[in-house]
Design a protein around this motif. Structure first.
Motif, PDB file in Angstrom:
ATOM      1  N   ASP A  70       0.811  -1.214   0.000  1.00 31.89           N
ATOM      2  CA  ASP A  70       0.000   0.000   0.000  1.00 31.89           C
ATOM      3  C   ASP A  70       0.850   1.272   0.000  1.00 31.89           C
ATOM      4  O   ASP A  70       0.427   2.298  -0.524  1.00 31.89           O
ATOM      5  CB  ASP A  70      -0.935   0.023   1.209  1.00 31.89           C
ATOM      6  N   ASP A  71       2.044   1.220   0.591  1.00 31.47           N
ATOM      7  CA  ASP A  71       2.904   2.397   0.676  1.00 31.47           C
ATOM      8  C   ASP A  71       3.818   2.555  -0.536  1.00 31.47           C
ATOM      9  O   ASP A  71       4.442   3.598  -0.712  1.00 31.47           O
ATOM     10  CB  ASP A  71       3.766   2.332   1.940  1.00 31.47           C
ATOM     11  N   ALA A  72       3.912   1.539  -1.382  1.00 32.20           N
ATOM     12  CA  ALA A  72       4.826   1.565  -2.523  1.00 32.20           C
ATOM     13  C   ALA A  72       4.476   2.677  -3.499  1.00 32.20           C
ATOM     14  O   ALA A  72       5.355   3.289  -4.097  1.00 32.20           O
ATOM     15  CB  ALA A  72       4.828   0.218  -3.241  1.00 32.20           C
ATOM     16  N   LYS A  73       3.201   2.995  -3.655  1.00 28.79           N
ATOM     17  CA  LYS A  73       2.793   4.015  -4.618  1.00 28.79           C
ATOM     18  C   LYS A  73       3.232   5.421  -4.189  1.00 28.79           C
ATOM     19  O   LYS A  73       3.238   6.341  -5.006  1.00 28.79           O
ATOM     20  CB  LYS A  73       1.284   3.974  -4.836  1.00 28.79           C
ATOM     21  N   ASP A  74       3.617   5.598  -2.932  1.00 28.98           N
ATOM     22  CA  ASP A  74       4.088   6.896  -2.443  1.00 28.98           C
ATOM     23  C   ASP A  74       5.553   7.150  -2.790  1.00 28.98           C
ATOM     24  O   ASP A  74       6.064   8.237  -2.532  1.00 28.98           O
ATOM     25  CB  ASP A  74       3.906   6.985  -0.924  1.00 28.98           C
ATOM     26  N   MET A  75       6.233   6.161  -3.386  1.00 31.98           N
ATOM     27  CA  MET A  75       7.648   6.310  -3.725  1.00 31.98           C
ATOM     28  C   MET A  75       7.861   7.037  -5.049  1.00 31.98           C
ATOM     29  O   MET A  75       8.974   7.415  -5.381  1.00 31.98           O
ATOM     30  CB  MET A  75       8.322   4.938  -3.793  1.00 31.98           C
ATOM     31  N   TYR A  76       6.790   7.254  -5.822  1.00 30.99           N
ATOM     32  CA  TYR A  76       6.909   7.910  -7.120  1.00 30.99           C
ATOM     33  C   TYR A  76       5.602   8.596  -7.478  1.00 30.99           C
ATOM     34  O   TYR A  76       4.568   8.362  -6.851  1.00 30.99           O
ATOM     35  CB  TYR A  76       7.257   6.892  -8.207  1.00 30.99           C
ATOM     36  N   LYS A  77       5.691   9.499  -8.478  1.00 24.89           N
ATOM     37  CA  LYS A  77       4.470  10.068  -9.037  1.00 24.89           C
ATOM     38  C   LYS A  77       4.603  10.054 -10.554  1.00 24.89           C
ATOM     39  O   LYS A  77       5.689  10.188 -11.110  1.00 24.89           O
ATOM     40  CB  LYS A  77       4.203  11.483  -8.512  1.00 24.89           C
ATOM     41  N   TYR A  78       3.466   9.859 -11.211  1.00 21.03           N
ATOM     42  CA  TYR A  78       3.462   9.759 -12.665  1.00 21.03           C
ATOM     43  C   TYR A  78       3.710  11.127 -13.298  1.00 21.03           C
ATOM     44  O   TYR A  78       3.220  12.141 -12.811  1.00 21.03           O
ATOM     45  CB  TYR A  78       2.140   9.170 -13.178  1.00 21.03           C
ATOM     46  N   VAL A  79       4.466  11.128 -14.399  1.00 16.55           N
ATOM     47  CA  VAL A  79       4.780  12.345 -15.145  1.00 16.55           C
ATOM     48  C   VAL A  79       4.244  12.168 -16.565  1.00 16.55           C
ATOM     49  O   VAL A  79       4.349  11.084 -17.133  1.00 16.55           O
ATOM     50  CB  VAL A  79       6.313  12.566 -15.188  1.00 16.55           C
TER      51      VAL A  79
END
Length: 80
Positions: A70-79
């Protein structure tokens, strides 16, 4: 953190061996340059991954050694 490990921990690619193969075949680039699996990833780097005809481009926002799904998506943001 190594690029192949970051891709696995962030869950952008499911397995580290698959991440390693993607880097070796030139399908992963950091800041516009083709990257090997051993390249160090830093906060602010833009990673581009080519999956067949689809391309995913993300910016590194955090580096964590181990994380829950659940926390893995906080490691990056889409560009775009």
């Amino acid at each position: 953190m190594r690029l192949d490990k970051y891709l696995k921990v962030s869950r952008l690619i499911k397995r580290r061996t698959v991440a390693n193969e993607a880097c070796d075949s030139g399908r992963v680039s950091i800041n516009g340059k083709t990257a090997k699996a051993s390249v160090d990833v830093k906060v602010g780097d833009v990673i581009e991954i080519h999956f067949g005809d689809k391309t995913v481009k993300v910016m590194v926002t955090d580096i964590i050694e181990t994380t829950k799904k659940d926390d893995a998506k906080d490691m990056y943001k889409y560009v775009q």
